[in-house]
Design a protein around this motif. Sequence first.
Motif, short mmCIF file in Angstrom:
data_model
loop_
_atom_site.label_atom_id
_atom_site.label_comp_id
_atom_site.label_asym_id
_atom_site.label_seq_id
_atom_site.Cartn_x
_atom_site.Cartn_y
_atom_site.Cartn_z
N ASP A 208 28.30 43.36 45.91
CA ASP A 208 27.72 42.92 44.71
C ASP A 208 28.09 43.51 43.37
OD1 ASP A 208 26.55 41.04 46.35
OD2 ASP A 208 24.35 42.14 46.21
N ALA A 209 28.22 44.65 43.60
CA ALA A 209 28.60 45.41 42.37
C ALA A 209 30.11 45.20 42.22
CB ALA A 209 28.41 46.94 42.43
N GLU A 210 30.95 45.13 42.95
CA GLU A 210 32.32 44.78 42.65
C GLU A 210 32.37 43.50 42.29
OE1 GLU A 210 34.81 47.83 45.48
OE2 GLU A 210 34.12 45.83 46.44
N ALA A 211 31.66 42.30 42.63
CA ALA A 211 31.71 41.15 42.26
C ALA A 211 31.18 41.05 40.64
CB ALA A 211 30.99 40.06 42.94
N ALA A 212 30.26 42.02 40.51
CA ALA A 212 29.91 41.98 39.02
C ALA A 212 30.98 42.57 38.05
CB ALA A 212 28.49 42.77 39.04
N VAL A 213 31.41 43.84 38.45
CA VAL A 213 32.57 44.18 37.74
C VAL A 213 33.73 42.99 37.46
CG1 VAL A 213 34.80 45.70 38.13
CG2 VAL A 213 32.22 46.60 38.39
N ASP A 214 34.24 42.29 38.59
CA ASP A 214 35.00 41.21 38.23
C ASP A 214 34.61 40.51 37.44
OD1 ASP A 214 36.59 42.88 40.30
OD2 ASP A 214 36.34 41.09 41.83
N GLU A 215 33.35 39.77 37.29
CA GLU A 215 32.80 38.81 36.34
C GLU A 215 32.87 39.51 34.98
OE1 GLU A 215 28.93 36.07 35.73
OE2 GLU A 215 29.27 37.33 37.63
N LEU A 216 32.59 40.87 34.91
CA LEU A 216 32.60 41.39 33.75
C LEU A 216 33.89 41.34 33.00
CD1 LEU A 216 30.02 44.50 33.81
CD2 LEU A 216 30.11 42.57 32.18
N VAL A 217 35.00 41.75 33.81
CA VAL A 217 36.20 41.75 33.22
C VAL A 217 36.68 40.15 32.81
CG1 VAL A 217 38.79 42.08 33.94
CG2 VAL A 217 37.15 43.80 34.56
N THR A 218 36.34 39.25 33.67
CA THR A 218 36.84 38.05 33.11
C THR A 218 36.14 37.48 31.94
OG1 THR A 218 37.27 37.40 35.55
CG2 THR A 218 36.59 35.63 34.07
#
Length: 225
Positions: A208-218
Amino acid sequence: MTTLLHIDSSARPGGSDTTAHGSHTRRLSARFVQQWKARSPETQVIYRDVGQNPPPPVTGEWIHAAFTPENSRKAWMHEELSVSNTLIDELLRADIIVAGVPMYNFGPPAQFKAYIDNIVRVGRTFGFDRSRGAEPYWPLLANSGKQLVILSSRGDYGYQPGGRIGDRNHVESSIRTAFAYIGITDVHEAAIEYDEFADHRLRDSIGDAEAAVDELVTTLVNRPI
């Protein structure tokens, strides 16, 4: 050109995805930077590892030097503030600050607190003037457009606002307060929990945290600086 300041503060070397007993926050911060560079390869990255190379703590001499007008400082005062100046110069150059900050005993590591104490400095990042009456302090980095990303990790779970032990989490709130004091208020967060459980809940939280990081970058990479 965008400049990204990447800060790690975990005492553990290496990320948990590459090193046995490695750091979850190093894992997340490295992922953020890698994803960002993939989308914006021209970005300049400044790396600062305060976990392995902590700044010196503030002393009485440091305070004396910081509150002495620059043109009146003696040679020892300039030396006393040299690390602080370097850290502040890095911060001033940055458009994006990505900070990996694990929870140690309900707050940030001492290494990161020392970093905060070195960058929150009169005349450099906040102003002070007694003639202003009841409001003698003001932020010097307000309206700078800087964005802060806090990537944390916790051994237990439920530390989010409103969570089962959210009132015990003094990591993000203390960092937000310090950075807001100098004028940086655009803040984003992601965190890994359940580290001490070491089961499927930890694996899910990492995902979940890695997905949140990817979303933040995008989201952030497309924002105008």
